[in-house]
Enzyme design. Structure first.
Site, PDB file in Angstrom:
ATOM      1  N   HIS A  54       0.822  -1.208   0.000  1.00  0.00           N
ATOM      2  CA  HIS A  54       0.000   0.000   0.000  1.00  0.00           C
ATOM      3  C   HIS A  54       0.862   1.266   0.000  1.00  0.00           C
ATOM      4  CE1 HIS A  54      -3.191  -2.775   0.806  1.00  0.00           C
ATOM      5  NE2 HIS A  54      -2.731  -3.070   2.013  1.00  0.00           N
ATOM      6  N   HIS A 216      -7.036  -4.419  -1.073  1.00  0.00           N
ATOM      7  CA  HIS A 216      -6.397  -5.711  -1.343  1.00  0.00           C
ATOM      8  C   HIS A 216      -7.012  -6.372  -2.575  1.00  0.00           C
ATOM      9  CE1 HIS A 216      -6.213  -5.015   3.063  1.00  0.00           C
ATOM     10  NE2 HIS A 216      -4.968  -5.395   2.902  1.00  0.00           N
TER      11      HIS A 216
END
Length: 354
Positions: A54, A216
């Site tokens: 991320h 995700h």
């Protein structure tokens, strides 16, 4: 699929090594894995973490005016309690440690364990959950709403507050108030490729998008047809605005009793004629030029709805590897939040002020 990596098992370690080489003021532990910069005395330490993939969240936000430390897990995998526990020990200057936790089941369980261990050691510790994603109530990874790009704004403003001398109690209350005034929504145009898998996590047809996607690649509301950028931004804005305030029960650490209290807290309603901080966030593979096109349409939506954009942030801040897509975050901000947002910050991924 080609990736700029060597061995899959070395991805996270080598990326940590590169970040530390590029920012010599950062310090690193590889066993267990965490990164930090020297805490200032008489200042609350702010620590976050989560699965890698991320970036720049979270390690890219370590520095003056933001995070004191971060704990990176493997790609899309929660860090372990020993990472969080040892990082908390390392950065505590005596004023306490506040963990900022995105609402994913593994992160929550492991951070809560670290809170309990630090408390047992006599460290003053607090924890705040971010759950700004209004796309879904529950997902493959969460009970309740997911913590996504709004986490960046929490870390920025609470980091500024800690630098200005807020104590642990005030930092914790502030973080929870920011989260409760924040909503995000994400869309994917294409899937990400996890290095260990070597192929996209899902497949979309040429005219399809994943509407309400998680960071995700987990599914959102639905897979729907894509028309054009303006239509998509209008749809995302409508989802954010249509989510009225609601209450949910959160586990809040009680430093006096050394236990978790079940407390009902409320996500606040959005009001017109208020100041808002707007974040247009790329998910990893979206050209910055397209992000500004999204911001253009979002600004038009906000003006029509009577929301004043007081500050804006456009770029890649909370990504999903190489996913092509965007998220939009709106934060209803008061004068204190705006002042803290404007405060100086010096990190690898966010720098402004003196």
């Amino acid at each position: 699929m080609k990736k700029l990596i060597n061995r899959v098992e070395d991805v996270v370690k080598e990326q940590m090594e590169g970040l530390v080489l590029s920012r010599p003021e950062l310090k690193v532990s590889y066993e267990p894995r965490y990164m930090w910069h020297e805490p200032k005395q008489q200042q609350v330490a702010l620590v976050s973490g989560g699965g890698s993939g991320h970036e720049p969240l979270h390690a890219g936000f370590i520095g003056d005016g933001m995070l004191t430390g971060a704990c990176p897990g493997e790609v899309f995998t929660s860090p372990t309690p020993d990472q969080m526990y040892e990082c908390g020990q390392k950065v505590d200057s005596g004023e306490g440690v506040l963990f900022v936790i995105k609402n994913y089941t593994g992160d929550v369980l492991n951070f809560e364990t670290a809170v309990e261990l630090l408390h047992a050691d006599g460290v003053r510790v607090g924890a705040v959950l971010t759950d700004d994603d209004v796309a879904v109530k529950d997902s493959l990874y969460t009970a309740g709403r997911r913590g996504v790009a709004g986490t960046v704004l929490v870390e920025k403003m609470v980091g500024a507050a800690a630098a200005q001398g807020y104590d642990l109690d005030k930092c914790e209350v502030l973080a929870r108030r920011i989260n409760n005034n924040c909503r995000s929504f994400g869309v994917a145009l294409s899937a990400c490729v996890v290095p260990a898998a070597g192929k996209p996590s899902f497949v979309l047809e040429e005219n399809e998008i994943e509407f309400g996607v998680g960071i995700h690649g987990e599914p959102g509301i639905e897979r729907r047809a894509y028309d054009d950028a303006n239509t998509l931004v209008d749809q995302m804005f409508a989802e954010i605005m249509d989510n009225a305030g609601y209450s949910r029960t959160q586990r809040i650490w009680n430093r006096e009793s050394g236990d978790w209290d079940e407390v009902e807290t409320k996500i606040n309603d959005f009001n017109t004629d208020q100041d808002y901080i707007v974040l247009v966030n790329g998910l990893g593979a979206t050209p910055e030029s397209e992000l500004y096109g999204v911001y253009r349409r979002l600004a038009q939506n906000c003006e029509q709805a009577g929301l004043r954009i007081a500050r804006n942030l456009v770029g890649n801040y909370c990504t999903s590897l190489n996913m092509e897509g965007i998220s939009i975050t709106l934060l209803q901000a008061d004068e204190e939040m705006l002042s803290l947002y404007d405060a100086p910050v010096n990190t690898a991924a966010m720098t402004w002020g003196k």
